[in-house]
Design an enzyme around this catalytic site. Structure first.
Site, PDB file in Angstrom:
ATOM      1  N   MET A 127       0.859  -1.184   0.000  1.00 25.96           N
ATOM      2  CA  MET A 127       0.000   0.000   0.000  1.00 25.96           C
ATOM      3  C   MET A 127       0.897   1.237   0.000  1.00 25.96           C
ATOM      4  SD  MET A 127      -3.274  -0.947   2.358  1.00 25.96           S
ATOM      5  CE  MET A 127      -4.094   0.553   1.856  1.00 25.96           C
ATOM      6  N   PHE A 128       0.426   2.286  -0.631  1.00 29.47           N
ATOM      7  CA  PHE A 128       1.096   3.588  -0.699  1.00 29.47           C
ATOM      8  C   PHE A 128       2.404   3.544  -1.504  1.00 29.47           C
ATOM      9  CE2 PHE A 128      -0.976   3.120   3.494  1.00 29.47           C
ATOM     10  CZ  PHE A 128      -2.086   3.919   3.252  1.00 29.47           C
ATOM     11  N   SER A 129       2.526   2.572  -2.405  1.00 25.09           N
ATOM     12  CA  SER A 129       3.749   2.450  -3.204  1.00 25.09           C
ATOM     13  C   SER A 129       3.617   3.071  -4.594  1.00 25.09           C
ATOM     14  CB  SER A 129       4.151   0.977  -3.333  1.00 25.09           C
ATOM     15  OG  SER A 129       3.155   0.241  -4.010  1.00 25.09           O
ATOM     16  N   LYS A 142       1.179   2.073  -7.013  1.00 21.20           N
ATOM     17  CA  LYS A 142       0.684   1.113  -8.011  1.00 21.20           C
ATOM     18  C   LYS A 142      -0.390   1.731  -8.901  1.00 21.20           C
ATOM     19  CE  LYS A 142      -0.766  -1.686  -4.934  1.00 21.20           C
ATOM     20  NZ  LYS A 142      -0.477  -0.776  -3.827  1.00 21.20           N
ATOM     21  N   ASP A 178      -7.515  -2.463 -11.814  1.00 18.40           N
ATOM     22  CA  ASP A 178      -6.955  -2.012 -10.543  1.00 18.40           C
ATOM     23  C   ASP A 178      -7.441  -2.897  -9.405  1.00 18.40           C
ATOM     24  OD1 ASP A 178      -5.319  -0.292  -9.051  1.00 18.40           O
ATOM     25  OD2 ASP A 178      -7.000   0.989  -8.491  1.00 18.40           O
ATOM     26  N   GLU A 179      -6.674  -2.928  -8.327  1.00 17.41           N
ATOM     27  CA  GLU A 179      -6.982  -3.706  -7.124  1.00 17.41           C
ATOM     28  C   GLU A 179      -7.246  -5.177  -7.461  1.00 17.41           C
ATOM     29  OE1 GLU A 179      -6.357  -2.437  -4.357  1.00 17.41           O
ATOM     30  OE2 GLU A 179      -6.539  -0.290  -4.631  1.00 17.41           O
ATOM     31  N   GLN A 213      -5.957  -7.834  -6.490  1.00 13.12           N
ATOM     32  CA  GLN A 213      -5.951  -8.802  -5.381  1.00 13.12           C
ATOM     33  C   GLN A 213      -7.357  -9.089  -4.870  1.00 13.12           C
ATOM     34  OE1 GLN A 213      -4.812  -5.653  -5.030  1.00 13.12           O
ATOM     35  NE2 GLN A 213      -5.966  -4.788  -3.326  1.00 13.12           N
ATOM     36  N   CYS A 226      11.524   4.035   9.345  1.00 16.70           N
ATOM     37  CA  CYS A 226      12.961   4.290   9.174  1.00 16.70           C
ATOM     38  C   CYS A 226      13.337   4.920   7.839  1.00 16.70           C
ATOM     39  CB  CYS A 226      13.748   2.997   9.374  1.00 16.70           C
ATOM     40  SG  CYS A 226      13.563   1.822   7.999  1.00 16.70           S
ATOM     41  N   CYS A 230      11.317  -3.303   9.982  1.00 18.57           N
ATOM     42  CA  CYS A 230      10.318  -2.639  10.827  1.00 18.57           C
ATOM     43  C   CYS A 230       9.003  -3.412  10.877  1.00 18.57           C
ATOM     44  CB  CYS A 230      10.103  -1.198  10.358  1.00 18.57           C
ATOM     45  SG  CYS A 230      11.570  -0.153  10.562  1.00 18.57           S
TER      46      CYS A 230
END
Length: 192
Positions: A24-26, A28, A94-95, A97, A154, A186
């Protein structure tokens, strides 16, 4: 047009499958929209689909976290994608998955008809396991692009979608209130 070796050698087929995956938030959906808009600039006939269950930003449009959008058709089952317009040259999904297990077969049928198929979706669920039809799509794709977010802990490249809320459901629609991108270190630090 049926897929045949003779037609392939004559260059009749230009169909392909491209997969854009990551956490998420990458970015795509942003990358999916960018590719689809470039196809539209090239005056190609484009159709975009998304699962009807994804209503986070809009009931019908595909919308990125940066609020870029493109018109789409929400569908309940991947087989509905096969009912696209006869002159369609590029299909965006999209989406991925959230779709059913038949999506890879649907994408193969489209590619074998000469259609360029561009699919975006999470490659892993919140537990770090392969998500829905994404692994199968990645196996059959001509091109796989893995994009990373930035770890909120990080600053390293993040490939995991860490769920911040308590729920064991595999599918839990949410945004920054429910998920955050994390790197491997993390992500696993929270398990200790």
């Amino acid at each position: 047009m049926l897929f045949s070796e003779q037609n392939y050698k004559r260059g009749i087929y230009r169909g392909s499958i491209e997969v854009i995956c990551g956490s998420m938030f990458s970015g795509k959906t942003e990358e999916l929209i960018r590719r689809l808009k470039r196809a539209q600039i090239a005056k190609l006939k484009v159709e975009i689909f998304k699962p009807r269950t994804d209503i986070r930003y809009d009931v019908s449009d595909v919308v990125s976290h940066d609020a870029n959008s493109v018109q789409s058709t929400p569908v309940d089952h991947s087989s509905e994608i096969l009912f696209l317009n006869a002159d369609t040259q590029v299909v965006g999904i999209d989406e991925a998955q959230f779709f059913d297990a038949e999506l890879p077969a649907v994408c193969n049928k489209l590619a074998e008809k000469g259609i360029r198929v561009i699919v975006a979706g999470l490659d892993m669920d919140f537990t770090g396991k392969p998500f829905g039809p994404m692994p199968a799509l990645m196996c059959i794709a001509e091109l796989v692009t893995k994009v990373n977010a930035v770890c909120v802990c990080c600053g390293s490249p993040a490939m995991y979608s860490f769920r911040k809320v308590s729920s064991e459901a595999t599918v839990l629609l949410g945004e920054k209130e429910s998920y955050e991108p994390r790197c491997r270190f993390c992500y696993h630090m929270t398990e200790a």
